[in-house]
Design a protein around this motif. Structure first.
Motif, mmCIF file in Angstrom:
data_model
loop_
_atom_site.group_PDB
_atom_site.id
_atom_site.type_symbol
_atom_site.label_atom_id
_atom_site.label_comp_id
_atom_site.label_asym_id
_atom_site.label_seq_id
_atom_site.Cartn_x
_atom_site.Cartn_y
_atom_site.Cartn_z
ATOM 1 N N GLN A 45 0.821 -1.213 0.000
ATOM 2 C CA GLN A 45 0.000 0.000 0.000
ATOM 3 C C GLN A 45 0.855 1.263 0.000
ATOM 4 O O GLN A 45 0.363 2.346 0.285
ATOM 5 N N HIS A 46 2.146 1.099 -0.286
ATOM 6 C CA HIS A 46 3.050 2.246 -0.396
ATOM 7 C C HIS A 46 3.072 3.105 0.866
ATOM 8 O O HIS A 46 3.061 4.326 0.783
ATOM 9 N N ASN A 47 3.015 2.530 2.044
ATOM 10 C CA ASN A 47 3.143 3.382 3.224
ATOM 11 C C ASN A 47 4.122 2.778 4.220
ATOM 12 O O ASN A 47 4.635 1.680 4.024
ATOM 13 N N GLU A 48 4.379 3.538 5.289
ATOM 14 C CA GLU A 48 5.361 3.090 6.276
ATOM 15 C C GLU A 48 4.684 2.385 7.438
ATOM 16 O O GLU A 48 5.260 2.254 8.512
ATOM 17 N N GLY A 49 3.436 1.953 7.248
ATOM 18 C CA GLY A 49 2.718 1.254 8.303
ATOM 19 C C GLY A 49 3.483 0.058 8.851
ATOM 20 O O GLY A 49 3.259 -0.368 9.981
ATOM 21 N N TRP A 50 4.423 -0.492 8.051
ATOM 22 C CA TRP A 50 5.155 -1.672 8.500
ATOM 23 C C TRP A 50 5.936 -1.401 9.773
ATOM 24 O O TRP A 50 6.171 -2.305 10.564
ATOM 25 N N ILE A 51 6.349 -0.140 9.992
ATOM 26 C CA ILE A 51 7.117 0.171 11.203
ATOM 27 C C ILE A 51 6.254 -0.156 12.418
ATOM 28 O O ILE A 51 6.646 -0.922 13.312
ATOM 29 N N LEU A 52 5.031 0.382 12.408
ATOM 30 C CA LEU A 52 4.109 0.145 13.506
ATOM 31 C C LEU A 52 3.728 -1.336 13.576
ATOM 32 O O LEU A 52 3.669 -1.922 14.654
ATOM 33 N N LEU A 53 3.508 -1.941 12.410
ATOM 34 C CA LEU A 53 3.078 -3.343 12.400
ATOM 35 C C LEU A 53 4.139 -4.265 12.985
ATOM 36 O O LEU A 53 3.815 -5.198 13.727
ATOM 37 N N THR A 54 5.429 -4.011 12.675
ATOM 38 C CA THR A 54 6.456 -4.898 13.242
ATOM 39 C C THR A 54 6.545 -4.687 14.757
ATOM 40 O O THR A 54 6.803 -5.631 15.498
ATOM 41 N N ILE A 55 6.298 -3.437 15.204
ATOM 42 C CA ILE A 55 6.306 -3.207 16.655
ATOM 43 C C ILE A 55 5.152 -3.971 17.308
ATOM 44 O O ILE A 55 5.315 -4.619 18.351
ATOM 45 N N ILE A 56 3.991 -3.938 16.652
ATOM 46 C CA ILE A 56 2.820 -4.622 17.205
ATOM 47 C C ILE A 56 3.044 -6.129 17.263
ATOM 48 O O ILE A 56 2.747 -6.779 18.272
ATOM 49 N N VAL A 57 3.603 -6.688 16.188
ATOM 50 C CA VAL A 57 3.882 -8.124 16.200
ATOM 51 C C VAL A 57 4.842 -8.448 17.339
ATOM 52 O O VAL A 57 4.691 -9.454 18.044
ATOM 53 N N GLY A 58 5.822 -7.553 17.564
ATOM 54 C CA GLY A 58 6.774 -7.745 18.652
ATOM 55 C C GLY A 58 6.078 -7.745 20.008
ATOM 56 O O GLY A 58 6.344 -8.598 20.858
ATOM 57 N N LEU A 59 5.161 -6.794 20.201
ATOM 58 C CA LEU A 59 4.440 -6.722 21.484
ATOM 59 C C LEU A 59 3.588 -7.970 21.690
ATOM 60 O O LEU A 59 3.484 -8.505 22.801
ATOM 61 N N PHE A 60 3.007 -8.447 20.605
ATOM 62 C CA PHE A 60 2.217 -9.662 20.661
ATOM 63 C C PHE A 60 3.101 -10.840 21.089
ATOM 64 O O PHE A 60 2.736 -11.636 21.957
ATOM 65 N N ALA A 61 4.311 -10.885 20.502
ATOM 66 C CA ALA A 61 5.260 -11.942 20.863
ATOM 67 C C ALA A 61 5.615 -11.842 22.345
ATOM 68 O O ALA A 61 5.710 -12.856 23.052
ATOM 69 N N LEU A 62 5.793 -10.606 22.810
ATOM 70 C CA LEU A 62 6.178 -10.388 24.206
ATOM 71 C C LEU A 62 5.108 -10.919 25.157
ATOM 72 O O LEU A 62 5.407 -11.646 26.113
ATOM 73 N N SER A 63 3.837 -10.590 24.872
ATOM 74 C CA SER A 63 2.808 -11.058 25.802
ATOM 75 C C SER A 63 2.629 -12.569 25.689
ATOM 76 O O SER A 63 2.324 -13.236 26.683
ATOM 77 N N SER A 64 2.855 -13.127 24.482
ATOM 78 C CA SER A 64 2.795 -14.595 24.382
ATOM 79 C C SER A 64 3.863 -15.227 25.257
ATOM 80 O O SER A 64 3.619 -16.224 25.940
ATOM 81 N N VAL A 65 5.060 -14.643 25.219
ATOM 82 C CA VAL A 65 6.156 -15.189 26.023
ATOM 83 C C VAL A 65 5.812 -15.132 27.504
ATOM 84 O O VAL A 65 6.024 -16.098 28.246
ATOM 85 N N GLU A 66 5.246 -13.997 27.935
ATOM 86 C CA GLU A 66 4.906 -13.879 29.348
ATOM 87 C C GLU A 66 3.861 -14.908 29.745
ATOM 88 O O GLU A 66 3.858 -15.417 30.872
ATOM 89 N N ASN A 67 2.945 -15.223 28.805
ATOM 90 C CA ASN A 67 1.921 -16.220 29.114
ATOM 91 C C ASN A 67 2.468 -17.638 29.109
ATOM 92 O O ASN A 67 2.052 -18.474 29.898
ATOM 93 N N ILE A 68 3.389 -17.911 28.187
ATOM 94 C CA ILE A 68 3.901 -19.283 28.078
ATOM 95 C C ILE A 68 4.994 -19.552 29.112
ATOM 96 O O ILE A 68 4.979 -20.560 29.799
#
Ligand SMILES: Nc1ncnc2c1ncn2[C@@H]1O[C@H](COP(=O)(O)OP(=O)(O)OP(=O)(O)O)[C@@H](O)[C@H]1O
Ligand SMILES: [Mg+2]
Lengths: 294, 238
Positions: A93-116
């Motif tokens: 989509q020709h935008n820099e949304g990926w910056i935010l998206l990779t951060i979000i995926v990272g945060l998701f990974a972080l909370s998964s780790v805390e749960n597991i």
């Protein structure tokens, strides 16, 4: 030699060896940036996930080397996934949304780790001897040596693969000119996926060698992303050798400032470095190119 | 062999290619002649998958290829030698050539051995590439880079070659050399679509030609007849 100098040298060497792990994580930035002009702002989470995966695999009784390999496979799969779910969509989509998206995926990974795995720090079991080596009056531990050898080994291996396999040459072609590479029949999306997988594997590997030195916990992720980012910003995103120098310097500076100013100052050099680099290069770390579609 | 029907393509604004139809028969050499900005490059990019056409149909060998990605079009044997050469500057001459053969080389196996006879063939054709095989492609002269770009396409063993302005930015002697190479390729049976600003040299080498103006075909026919047309020669000196 004066005892203070020996102590300082000791701190610098230990920190420098740790810093090679930062260089390895930053090298992962370099790989994906070269191929697809994007980086994973959740790279530190991949390091952490790699370390936890290694701990769990070793916990099932697998030999150390097999656990490390398993962690790298998991890291490769996750790196590949981040590109698929976060980066590709935004660049389409020709935008820099990926910056935010990779951060979000990272945060998701972080909370998964805390749960597991929970929030407690854990020790990473490694088969290294417990003693230290004495090199010119400076003691170096085996886990520290493993970081240095591992970081050098992985970077050398990847550089050799870039030059001496057709897949590696194709990735270089995609970095140089993605359209011309497509005209040669190279599927540039696959080349980019491959570089994200290798980057993820490198990050997970960094986790498995850092773990025995620092212990492993959810707090390591954000700090590592920042440090690797500082290293990448200072060294630039085109020279692996520059990354090593910057990583070693940062690791040594951290240890020294922690020793001289008190342990609360350990994290200061990385942040100062990042602020300085951003101030000196106000056009942004990656310049304008980052917005360009691949 | 190549059949284009009513193709429209462009960038952010208006269509740069407005309803072009053309045919290229197997074994022939067809020229696209037009001034700067006429839409030749846009047309060939839309044929080869670098640009998705807005409407119209492209078929190659009777199969529709409209909108396929460039890598898939190349794998079917329709290969573009792009405008401005686009060699991989940081890579060596030989690595550039190897990339031309990428789809049939092993990704992790002994690729140099698999390609060695094809490389020899290219070095036989363009001896200067052989002399400079380990040099960075970016350090070659413009003419050598054009030879390399053509060699890279030939490494793909294409069934159809599209050449976009191979004369661009080259000295007249070097242009002659490049077109000599293209003539030889055509004589050996290669099907060629050649886009070129300079009418004289393009019409001399091709069997048929299309004259393109502002995104449309304004004249088409056998190159010999177009070359005799005073209007064409006046409009496209060269
Ligand atoms: N990347 C681009 N983005 C936007 N417009 C473009 C782009 N490339 C070309 N154009 C425009 O499209 C039109 C057709 O250009 P095109 O490059 O196809 O012409 P051409 O016949 O190949 O000319 P030349 O002889 O200069 O190569 C021109 O008006 C040009 O300005
Ligand atoms: Mg053009």
């Amino acid at each position: 030699m004066d005892a203070t100098y020996i102590a300082l040298a000791q701190m610098a060497v230990g920190g420098g060896l740790m810093g090679m792990a930062y260089a390895l994580v930053a090298y992962g930035f370099q790989l994906t940036y070269a191929a697809g002009k994007a980086v994973n702002f959740g790279q530190g989470e991949l390091v952490m996930l790699g370390a936890f995966a290694g701990i769990s695999l070793a916990g099932t009784g697998l030999p150390y080397w097999v656990s490390v390999l398993g962690a790298m496979v998991a890291g490769a799969a996750l790196g590949w996934l981040v590109e698929r779910v976060a980066v590709r969509l935004a660049l389409k989509q020709h935008n820099e949304g990926w910056i935010l998206l990779t951060i979000i995926v990272g945060l998701f990974a972080l909370s998964s780790v805390e749960n597991i795995w929970g929030r407690e720090d854990r020790a990473f079991p490694a088969p290294w001897p417990t003693g230290a080596l004495d090199i010119f009056g400076i003691s170096v531990t085996w886990p520290e040596l493993a970081i240095a050898a591992g970081a050098l080994g992985i970077m050398t291996l990847v550089e050799l693969a870039k030059r001496y396999t057709m897949a590696g040459i194709a990735v270089q072609a995609v970095s140089a000119d993605p359209e011309a590479a497509e005209l040669c029949g190279v599927r540039s999306r696959s080349a980019i996926s491959l570089s994200w997988a290798v980057s993820g594997a490198a990050a997970a590997f960094a986790g498995t060698v850092l773990g025995p030195v620092t212990t492993v916990g959810p707090t390591m992720a954000a700090a590592l992303t920042l440090k690797a980012f500082s290293v990448a910003v200072v060294a630039g995103l085109d020279s692996g050798f520059g990354l090593l120098i910057a990583g070693i310097a940062l690791g040594a500076a951290e240890n020294l400032s922690g020793y001289v100013l008190g342990s609360g100052w350990r994290e200061a050099p990385g942040l100062i470095l990042l602020i300085l680099a951003l101030a000196i290069r106000p056009q942004g770390v990656f310049g304008k190119k980052i917005i360009r579609k691949v | 062999m190549l059949n284009v029907e009513n193709l429209h393509a462009g960038y952010s604004g208006d269509d740069a290619v407005r309803g072009i139809s053309l045919q290229v028969a197997e074994g022939s050499c067809v020229a696209l002649v037009g001034a700067n900005g006429a839409g030749k490059s846009t047309l060939v990019k839309a044929l080869c998958g670098l640009l998705i056409p807005r409407s119209g149909r492209v078929s190659f060998d009777g199969k529709e290829i409209t909108g396929l990605p460039a890598s898939e079009v190349a794998r079917r044997g329709l290969c573009l030698c792009p405008e401005g050469r686009r060699v991989f500057g940081p890579l060596t001459v030989e690595e550039n050539l190897l990339l031309g053969a990428y789809p049939r080389l092993p990704s992790f196996g002994p690729f140099r051995r698999a390609a060695s006879s094809d490389l020899k063939h290219i070095y036989g054709m363009f001896s200067r590439l052989g002399e400079r095989r380990l040099q960075q492609a970016g350090s070659l002269s413009g003419g050598e880079q054009q030879m390399l770009a053509i060699g890279r396409v030939l490494m793909a063993k294409p069934r159809f070659m599209v050449l976009d302005e191979p004369s661009m930015g080259l000295a007249p002697v070097v242009v002659k050399e490049v077109f000599e190479a293209i003539r030889t390729l055509h004589a050996s049976g290669m099907t060629i679509l050649l886009s070129e600003q300079f009418a004289r040299i393009a019409l001399a080498i091709s069997d048929r030609a299309y004259i393109i103006e502002r995104g449309s075909v304004v004249l088409e026919g056998p190159s010999k007849e177009l070359a005799k047309n005073p209007g064409v020669m006046a409009a496209y000196l060269g």
